[in-house]
Scaffold this motif. Sequence first.
Motif, PDB file in Angstrom:
ATOM      1  N   TRP A 132      -7.155  -3.154   8.454  1.00  0.00           N
ATOM      2  CA  TRP A 132      -7.875  -3.824   7.374  1.00  0.00           C
ATOM      3  C   TRP A 132      -9.177  -3.105   7.025  1.00  0.00           C
ATOM      4  O   TRP A 132      -9.623  -3.161   5.871  1.00  0.00           O
ATOM      5  CB  TRP A 132      -8.170  -5.273   7.765  1.00  0.00           C
ATOM      6  CG  TRP A 132      -6.993  -6.171   7.609  1.00  0.00           C
ATOM      7  CD1 TRP A 132      -6.164  -6.632   8.585  1.00  0.00           C
ATOM      8  CD2 TRP A 132      -6.508  -6.705   6.384  1.00  0.00           C
ATOM      9  NE1 TRP A 132      -5.188  -7.418   8.054  1.00  0.00           N
ATOM     10  CE2 TRP A 132      -5.371  -7.489   6.696  1.00  0.00           C
ATOM     11  CE3 TRP A 132      -6.902  -6.602   5.055  1.00  0.00           C
ATOM     12  CZ2 TRP A 132      -4.631  -8.169   5.740  1.00  0.00           C
ATOM     13  CZ3 TRP A 132      -6.171  -7.277   4.094  1.00  0.00           C
ATOM     14  CH2 TRP A 132      -5.060  -8.043   4.422  1.00  0.00           C
ATOM     15  N   THR A 135      -8.127  -0.402   4.685  1.00  0.00           N
ATOM     16  CA  THR A 135      -7.604  -0.983   3.439  1.00  0.00           C
ATOM     17  C   THR A 135      -8.721  -1.544   2.567  1.00  0.00           C
ATOM     18  O   THR A 135      -8.737  -1.327   1.343  1.00  0.00           O
ATOM     19  CB  THR A 135      -6.591  -2.083   3.773  1.00  0.00           C
ATOM     20  OG1 THR A 135      -5.554  -1.548   4.604  1.00  0.00           O
ATOM     21  CG2 THR A 135      -5.977  -2.649   2.499  1.00  0.00           C
ATOM     22  N   VAL A 136      -9.659  -2.250   3.163  1.00  0.00           N
ATOM     23  CA  VAL A 136     -10.769  -2.814   2.386  1.00  0.00           C
ATOM     24  C   VAL A 136     -11.640  -1.695   1.815  1.00  0.00           C
ATOM     25  O   VAL A 136     -12.121  -1.775   0.672  1.00  0.00           O
ATOM     26  CB  VAL A 136     -11.593  -3.773   3.265  1.00  0.00           C
ATOM     27  CG1 VAL A 136     -12.865  -4.203   2.552  1.00  0.00           C
ATOM     28  CG2 VAL A 136     -10.762  -4.996   3.627  1.00  0.00           C
ATOM     29  N   ALA A 139      -9.820  -0.306  -1.123  1.00  0.00           N
ATOM     30  CA  ALA A 139      -9.868  -1.262  -2.237  1.00  0.00           C
ATOM     31  C   ALA A 139     -11.230  -1.222  -2.939  1.00  0.00           C
ATOM     32  O   ALA A 139     -11.303  -1.294  -4.172  1.00  0.00           O
ATOM     33  CB  ALA A 139      -9.570  -2.667  -1.723  1.00  0.00           C
ATOM     34  N   LEU A 179      -6.747  -4.999  -5.998  1.00  0.00           N
ATOM     35  CA  LEU A 179      -5.841  -5.835  -5.209  1.00  0.00           C
ATOM     36  C   LEU A 179      -4.600  -5.093  -4.748  1.00  0.00           C
ATOM     37  O   LEU A 179      -3.952  -5.507  -3.782  1.00  0.00           O
ATOM     38  CB  LEU A 179      -5.420  -7.067  -6.024  1.00  0.00           C
ATOM     39  CG  LEU A 179      -6.519  -8.098  -6.304  1.00  0.00           C
ATOM     40  CD1 LEU A 179      -5.974  -9.196  -7.210  1.00  0.00           C
ATOM     41  CD2 LEU A 179      -7.066  -8.681  -5.018  1.00  0.00           C
ATOM     42  N   ILE A 182      -4.535  -3.968  -1.011  1.00  0.00           N
ATOM     43  CA  ILE A 182      -4.416  -5.120  -0.113  1.00  0.00           C
ATOM     44  C   ILE A 182      -2.982  -5.649  -0.109  1.00  0.00           C
ATOM     45  O   ILE A 182      -2.416  -5.977   0.945  1.00  0.00           O
ATOM     46  CB  ILE A 182      -5.406  -6.214  -0.539  1.00  0.00           C
ATOM     47  CG1 ILE A 182      -6.834  -5.675  -0.439  1.00  0.00           C
ATOM     48  CG2 ILE A 182      -5.252  -7.454   0.328  1.00  0.00           C
ATOM     49  CD1 ILE A 182      -7.896  -6.623  -0.951  1.00  0.00           C
ATOM     50  N   TYR A 186      -0.197  -5.887   2.989  1.00  0.00           N
ATOM     51  CA  TYR A 186       0.383  -7.183   3.344  1.00  0.00           C
ATOM     52  C   TYR A 186       1.905  -7.184   3.199  1.00  0.00           C
ATOM     53  O   TYR A 186       2.626  -7.666   4.085  1.00  0.00           O
ATOM     54  CB  TYR A 186      -0.229  -8.277   2.469  1.00  0.00           C
ATOM     55  CG  TYR A 186       0.161  -9.679   2.878  1.00  0.00           C
ATOM     56  CD1 TYR A 186      -0.445 -10.286   3.975  1.00  0.00           C
ATOM     57  CD2 TYR A 186       1.145 -10.374   2.178  1.00  0.00           C
ATOM     58  CE1 TYR A 186      -0.083 -11.569   4.355  1.00  0.00           C
ATOM     59  CE2 TYR A 186       1.512 -11.654   2.550  1.00  0.00           C
ATOM     60  CZ  TYR A 186       0.896 -12.251   3.647  1.00  0.00           C
ATOM     61  OH  TYR A 186       1.252 -13.511   4.031  1.00  0.00           O
ATOM     62  N   CYS A 232      -2.598   3.706  -3.401  1.00  0.00           N
ATOM     63  CA  CYS A 232      -1.908   2.874  -2.416  1.00  0.00           C
ATOM     64  C   CYS A 232      -1.052   3.691  -1.462  1.00  0.00           C
ATOM     65  O   CYS A 232      -0.677   3.196  -0.386  1.00  0.00           O
ATOM     66  CB  CYS A 232      -1.040   1.833  -3.127  1.00  0.00           C
ATOM     67  SG  CYS A 232      -1.985   0.597  -4.032  1.00  0.00           S
TER      68      CYS A 232
END
Length: 399
Positions: A132, A135-136, A139, A179, A182, A186, A232
């Motif tokens: 995370w 990923t954050v 983003a 988004l 993220i 997920y 991504c």
Amino acid sequence: MAPFVEVCRYKPLPLSLSSLCTCPCRSSPRKSLILPHFSEKYSKPLLSHSRFSPISVNRRVITAVARAESNQIGDDANSKEEYNRDQELQNVEEDSSLDDQKQKSRSQFKKRVIFGLGIGLSVGGIVLAGGWVFTVAVAAAVLLSAREYFELVRSKGIAQGMTPPPRYLSRVCSVICALMPILTLYFGHIDISVTSAAFVVAMALLLQRGNPRFSQLSSTMFGLFYCGYLPCFWIKLRCGLTAPVLNTGIGRSWPTILGGQAHWTVGLVAILISFCGIIASDTFAFLGGKAFGKTPLISISPKKTWEGALAGLVGCITITILLSKSLSWPQSLVSTIAFGVLNFFGSVFGDLTESMIKRDAGVKDSGSLIPGHGGILDRVDSYIFTGALAYSFVRLHGV
């Protein structure tokens, strides 16, 4: 008794000191003193029955001419002194401007190095953390990059030849792009999410008030693909490929509390090699272009040269080979060279794509967020297409 000389009855000739004091057959380069014409009422003899003689008149004329020429010589000397002073002042100003430019370039280079080192260390820690955290961070970078992209699309240079998308839709697209990483972490994929987002944005453009334009749709769809979908692949590469790399020395000595050898996956090794290869490509291309650059590479970016591009290719392949020996991936030399070439072309293509956008927008940098570097999009342009190429190479090469 000799007849009196009537001076003012005749039209006076231009006189000079040299003409009166030298031989009449010699021509003098000096300027002449023009005596004024007298009016008709003084056309009668002035020297008759007067106390002035021709000799005194000649003396007065010679004295006047001498004074005029001395004044002229003084004026010429003064003008030369003023010209020399102006030249000295101009030289001093040019030297000071050159010194200011050198100091400005040095300070800018210093800022560039300091912030570059800070960004590099931060990115290295984020990549090692993964999950995370990574990923954050991606983003956030995507959000800022998308905002800069849509601001470039709405700039005067591009907006003069096309109709930009509405501002509210640009902001919505920036949030959608942020988004996407993220959702990739997920769900593992974003095909359905990207398709749904593109459909919603296209319907919003078609149903807006006024006359919808194809330029609005094309620039918006490219923004979703360029700023949202392509980054991504870094998430899929770092967090999706979890197979550990065997026989790596740093993996065996990695602390167990930080994940041990299992932490060094194929995705982590591939992304580290890709990032270092891109940095080496940019650095070697800059240094090679400065030292040997003569042949322009492309009109989109006039400062890039073929010599710099060749130096960047050599640097990228060299760093890729060195890191592959240290991290034990890829195993073969041919695969390592191919991976380095792929990273180089992805870096150059991303850089040229952003240069084309900025050139049409009429700006030098996409933003001013990072001192000495410009905007976020200026720093991540080389990574946008490289992620997709690196992920495809790893999948085709085999985990």
